[in-house]
Design an enzyme around this catalytic site. Structure first.
Site, mmCIF file in Angstrom:
data_model
loop_
_atom_site.group_PDB
_atom_site.id
_atom_site.type_symbol
_atom_site.label_atom_id
_atom_site.label_comp_id
_atom_site.label_asym_id
_atom_site.label_seq_id
_atom_site.Cartn_x
_atom_site.Cartn_y
_atom_site.Cartn_z
ATOM 1 N N ASN A 23 -3.850 6.385 -0.752
ATOM 2 C CA ASN A 23 -3.605 6.675 0.434
ATOM 3 C C ASN A 23 -2.463 8.221 0.670
ATOM 4 O O ASN A 23 -2.464 8.605 1.722
ATOM 5 C CB ASN A 23 -2.148 5.434 0.916
ATOM 6 C CG ASN A 23 -3.144 4.341 1.273
ATOM 7 O OD1 ASN A 23 -4.340 4.393 1.571
ATOM 8 N ND2 ASN A 23 -2.445 3.132 1.318
ATOM 9 N N SER B 163 0.966 -1.184 0.062
ATOM 10 C CA SER B 163 -0.016 0.062 -0.172
ATOM 11 C C SER B 163 0.984 1.348 -0.069
ATOM 12 O O SER B 163 0.360 2.365 -0.170
ATOM 13 C CB SER B 163 -0.964 -0.145 1.125
ATOM 14 O OG SER B 163 -0.035 -0.119 2.422
ATOM 15 N N GLU C 273 -5.507 -0.256 -7.417
ATOM 16 C CA GLU C 273 -4.511 0.600 -8.029
ATOM 17 C C GLU C 273 -3.471 -0.355 -8.527
ATOM 18 O O GLU C 273 -2.639 -1.166 -8.009
ATOM 19 C CB GLU C 273 -3.979 1.220 -6.870
ATOM 20 C CG GLU C 273 -4.658 2.469 -6.264
ATOM 21 C CD GLU C 273 -3.999 3.122 -5.049
ATOM 22 O OE1 GLU C 273 -4.360 4.480 -5.174
ATOM 23 O OE2 GLU C 273 -3.282 2.720 -4.407
ATOM 24 N N HIS D 3 -2.457 -2.959 -5.951
ATOM 25 C CA HIS D 3 -2.966 -2.756 -4.640
ATOM 26 C C HIS D 3 -4.367 -2.829 -4.599
ATOM 27 O O HIS D 3 -5.371 -1.944 -4.855
ATOM 28 C CB HIS D 3 -2.801 -1.225 -4.296
ATOM 29 C CG HIS D 3 -2.913 -1.150 -2.816
ATOM 30 N ND1 HIS D 3 -3.158 0.276 -2.564
ATOM 31 C CD2 HIS D 3 -3.197 -1.379 -1.792
ATOM 32 C CE1 HIS D 3 -3.615 0.517 -1.241
ATOM 33 N NE2 HIS D 3 -3.652 -0.596 -0.818
#
Length: 335
Positions: free
Chosen positions: A240, A169, A202, A190
């Protein structure tokens, strides 16, 4: 701070003309003649299709690994679920069975469909079971040394042409790629937790990732009914990198007595339109995972505002990691 692309190129050993490859590929180290090769990105018009994927290996025994294995099996892929021991692998498959049983009880799938999905999943106590998979996905601890060691092993075990994917991540995908002799086959994939429910994946390509590998993962992502988004290999990727500064600022508001966590959660749900408040989300994600991501973002971008809030560090040090431990920013009933 240096641009992330420079860090990626440096970590990949692509230091320019002196190495024979930097932003361009050269005929030889020290040459100024630019050439095309397998690692030089092709234009979209020249790019070909992806590789055939019929079987998938998932490395790990936690919630994310079992969730990803469930997703692939539901899409009809043969799945090898490998853990550090046969017992851990069997436990991970049992977790999938429990998840599928809930779907059956809620009328979302038939008992026959559940049995078909489970039959596609083979638990294994060793990575050697990945010898013939077309796609290997690692979902182990978010620790770079652990992941690099695993990729070095996958490099020796997996057949030529197998795609090697990491679900990290926040860690640099190129660092995992460099642990192998085939960095062109390595890519980031991800998933979000819980993997069966969350629709986004992702797709993170490095400066070394082959175009056919990228195409393969996009095709597979569509087949498992997820929405792919492409992003570069930098800390936090898309979600993130945007999400955790917001979460960190929410924690700072509480520790500075600016507002209570209940009021902040209510404000962001009712005023911001978020399905969950920041503290609800932090407890679901896990405070240890959240702290690790905050630390990576801070190291990558060197922005003082990204330094993890001391309150988060204190809770993690105390073992209050969120719902999974029964206590995080809030306390939860034991199941």
């Amino acid at each position: 701070a240096p641009a992330p692309i420079l860090k990626q190129l440096s970590e990949a050993g692509l230091t320019g003309r002196k190495a024979g490859r930097g932003f361009y590929t050269y005929a030889a180290p020290g040459s100024d003649e630019v050439v095309r090769d397998a690692l030089t990105p092709l234009t979209a018009a020249e790019g070909g299709g992806g590789r055939a994927v019929r079987s998938v290996g998932v490395a790990g025994s936690g919630t994310m690994a079992s969730g990803i294995a469930e997703v692939f099996a539901k899409a009809g892929y043969e799945v090898v679920l490998a853990a550090r021991s046969q017992e851990k692998a069997d436990t991970a498959k049992a977790r999938i069975a429990t998840s599928l049983d809930r779907s059956v009880s809620k009328g979302r799938m038939t008992a026959e469909a559940r049995d078909t999905v489970l039959a596609l999943i083979t638990p294994a106590g060793t990575l050697d079971a990945f010898a013939e998979v077309d796609l290997a996905v690692e979902a182990v601890a978010e620790d770079l040394e652990v992941k690099q060691d695993l990729f070095a092993r996958l490099d020796k075990i997996c057949k030529p042409g197998a795609v090697l994917a990491t679900t990290t991540s926040s860690l640099p995908v190129v660092a995992c790629a460099r642990a192998t002799t085939r960095p062109q086959d390595v890519i980031g994939m991800h998933f979000f937790n819980p993997a069966p429910a969350m629709k986004l994946v992702e797709i993170v390509r490095t400066v070394l990732t082959g175009d056919d590998v990228h195409a393969t993962v996009r095709e597979v992502t569509a087949k498992i009914r997820k929405h792919p988004v492409d992003c570069g290999d930098r800390a936090g990727f898309i979600v993130n990198a945007l999400l955790f500064p917001y979460l960190n600022n929410a924690i700072k508001m509480v520790q500075e007595h600016y507002a209570t966590l209940d009021d902040i959660d209510a404000a962001m749900k009712l005023g911001g339109g978020y399905p969950m408040g920041p503290f609800e989300l932090l407890d679901v994600v896990g405070l240890d995972v959240s702290l690790a991501i905050e630390q990576v973002l801070h190291r990558e971008f060197r922005d003082p505002g990204l330094a993890p809030a001391p309150l988060l560090e204190h809770l993690v040090a105390a073992g209050c990691l969120g719902r999974k431990t029964g206590r995080g920013f809030r306390e939860y009933a034991r199941r």
